[in-house]
Design a protein around this motif. Structure first.
Motif, PDB file in Angstrom:
ATOM      1  N   ILE A 113      18.443  29.535  52.842  1.00  0.00           N
ATOM      2  CA  ILE A 113      19.936  29.712  52.079  1.00  0.00           C
ATOM      3  C   ILE A 113      20.656  30.962  52.562  1.00  0.00           C
ATOM      4  N   ILE A 114      19.828  31.961  52.139  1.00  0.00           N
ATOM      5  CA  ILE A 114      20.366  33.479  52.369  1.00  0.00           C
ATOM      6  C   ILE A 114      20.603  33.678  53.924  1.00  0.00           C
TER       7      ILE A 114
ATOM      8  N   HIS B  29      23.824  31.476  54.813  1.00  0.00           N
ATOM      9  CA  HIS B  29      25.026  31.817  53.929  1.00  0.00           C
ATOM     10  C   HIS B  29      25.721  32.942  54.093  1.00  0.00           C
ATOM     11  N   VAL B  30      24.866  34.146  54.009  1.00  0.00           N
ATOM     12  CA  VAL B  30      25.522  35.155  54.086  1.00  0.00           C
ATOM     13  C   VAL B  30      25.701  35.937  55.547  1.00  0.00           C
TER      14      VAL B  30
ATOM     15  N   GLN C 152      23.686  25.241  56.393  1.00  0.00           N
ATOM     16  CA  GLN C 152      23.602  25.655  55.016  1.00  0.00           C
ATOM     17  C   GLN C 152      23.244  24.447  53.815  1.00  0.00           C
TER      18      GLN C 152
ATOM     19  N   ARG D 125      26.752  39.408  56.822  1.00  0.00           N
ATOM     20  CA  ARG D 125      27.237  40.309  55.396  1.00  0.00           C
ATOM     21  C   ARG D 125      28.262  41.042  55.576  1.00  0.00           C
TER      22      ARG D 125
ATOM     23  N   TRP E  58      23.090  38.123  43.765  1.00  0.00           N
ATOM     24  CA  TRP E  58      23.894  38.039  44.996  1.00  0.00           C
ATOM     25  C   TRP E  58      25.559  37.955  44.716  1.00  0.00           C
TER      26      TRP E  58
ATOM     27  N   TRP F  50      31.158  35.526  51.537  1.00  0.00           N
ATOM     28  CA  TRP F  50      29.766  34.933  51.919  1.00  0.00           C
ATOM     29  C   TRP F  50      28.639  35.182  51.054  1.00  0.00           C
TER      30      TRP F  50
ATOM     31  N   THR G 109      26.618  32.351  49.003  1.00  0.00           N
ATOM     32  CA  THR G 109      24.943  32.537  48.807  1.00  0.00           C
ATOM     33  C   THR G 109      24.636  32.290  47.235  1.00  0.00           C
TER      34      THR G 109
END
Length: 392
Positions: free
Chosen positions: A167-168, A171-172, A155, A175, A200, A180, A184
């Motif tokens: 990054i997406i 981090h997510v 991350q 989902r 986001w 999370w 993001t």
């Protein structure tokens, strides 16, 4: 240092030592400051593993040392290989796994060459750990800490690279958690991608009705206030409609400004189903004490804590009007036993006597106190608290 007081004392001494180190960083030999800081971290980790740090004082000292370390490294510029080895060992070979390192802040000390070596070390650890456990087995895996640390580094390195897709992805994750989505958004904001961050954060709000989504709403509004102020009021109204409460109403009231009359009716109607929220909003946000008092009665407020707060301010408006409320609060307090309940009841009775002094209700309050003493004569601790309050 298993005793709490001893741990607190030692933690305070550690904080003082950290302050000395931070001051020395600007005046003393950078290499010496770096060496002392690194040794202090090793010592601090040994201490926290064996101490009762319920107050968090030792932990705060450890975090302060870890904040200082990359700055000291950038000033001292130690051999890159040794710094990389230390960073890897700290995260993967340390008995104490309470803390993380942020590789982003080590870039000035590592440089591109050092960061490449650091990435290679992480890749080597990943290869030795494969295959990655399934999501539902992540925390039961023998290597759960290693995987957590690798994911954290992924991350932070995505942020360092300013790589939006990475990054997406990091981090997510799958989902499945609203938080999370916020992670993001925060990472995207960190690299200046505010439009994406706002999107986001809004997705986190839309995730569901839970508390994490409500918290995400506050971050969403923070971003809007800074970067799209024209959209803030609509967002505040959206959050209030999803989670009507005294808090969301307060934020809407604050940000509506001169437009507040356009929303007052809707807010009042929605909060009526929750007397506590309606009264707190009138009391704390509108600061309309008579209106809050009226709502408390018309909406049949039952929350004792809110009544207690309301009485404190309304007694300045009409001292005698609060006597029946205090009477009821005392009786409800004495349903329970225990010193704390008795102290609260005694304090409220003393307030009743003060407010009623010189009025037609003075004798009635005195009779009420005497009746309570007689009714509760088998509660010695209650009698003691009444004596201490001067309720003779």
């Amino acid at each position: 240092m298993h005793r709490w007081s001893a741990s607190n004392e030692h933690g305070s001494q550690m904080q003082e030592a950290v302050t000395v180190l931070e001051q020395a960083a600007g005046t003393e030999d950078p290499a010496e400051v770096f060496t002392v800081t690194q040794k202090a971290i090793a010592s601090a980790l040994q201490v926290i593993m064996r101490a009762d740090d319920s107050s968090g004082i030792i932990g705060d000292a450890c975090r302060s040392l870890l904040d200082l370390h990359p700055k000291a490294a950038a000033a001292a510029m130690p051999p890159v290989g040794k710094l990389v080895d230390w960073m890897v060992a700290f995260q993967f070979d340390n008995e104490c796994d309470f803390f993380t390192l942020d590789p982003v802040v080590y870039l000035p000390a590592l440089g591109e060459k050092g960061m490449t070596a650091y990435r290679a070390k992480l890749a080597g650890i990943t290869e030795r750990l494969v295959p990655r456990p399934a999501a539902d087995e992540r925390w039961s895996s023998a290597d759960s800490h290693h995987w957590f640390t690798l994911d954290w580094n992924a991350q932070r390195l995505a942020v360092l690279d300013r790589d939006v897709e990475a990054i997406i992805r990091t981090h997510v994750r799958d989902r499945k958690v609203a938080r999370w989505f916020v992670d993001t958004a925060e990472a995207l904001a960190e690299i200046g991608e505010f439009a994406l961050a706002i999107d986001w954060a809004r997705q986190a709000v839309d995730f569901g009705p839970g508390h994490q989504s409500l918290t995400a709403g506050e971050y969403w509004c923070t971003l809007l206030a800074e970067h799209r102020p024209g959209e803030l009021l609509a967002a505040r109204l959206d959050l209030f409609r999803r989670w009507p409460s005294s808090s969301t109403a307060a934020h809407l009231y604050r940000d509506a400004g001169d437009a507040w009359p356009d929303y007052r009716g809707e807010v009042t109607n929605r909060l009526a189903s929750s007397p506590r929220d309606a009264v707190l909003f009138a009391l704390l946000s509108l600061q309309d004490v008579p209106y809050a008092w009226e709502l408390a009665h018309t909406l049949l407020l039952e929350d004792d804590g809110t009544w207690g707060e309301l009485v404190k301010v309304y007694e300045k408006v009409d001292p005698l009007a609060v006597l029946p409320v205090l009477n009821r609060l005392v009786m409800r307090e004495l349903v329970e036993t225990g010193a704390q309940h008795y102290k609260i009841a005694a304090r409220r009775l003393k307030k009743m006597r003060t407010l009623a002094a010189g009025s037609e209700h003075e004798a009635e309050v005195d009779w009420f106190i005497a009746e309570l003493r007689e009714t509760n004569r088998r509660r010695p601790r209650l009698q003691q608290e009444f004596d201490r309050a001067g309720l003779s």
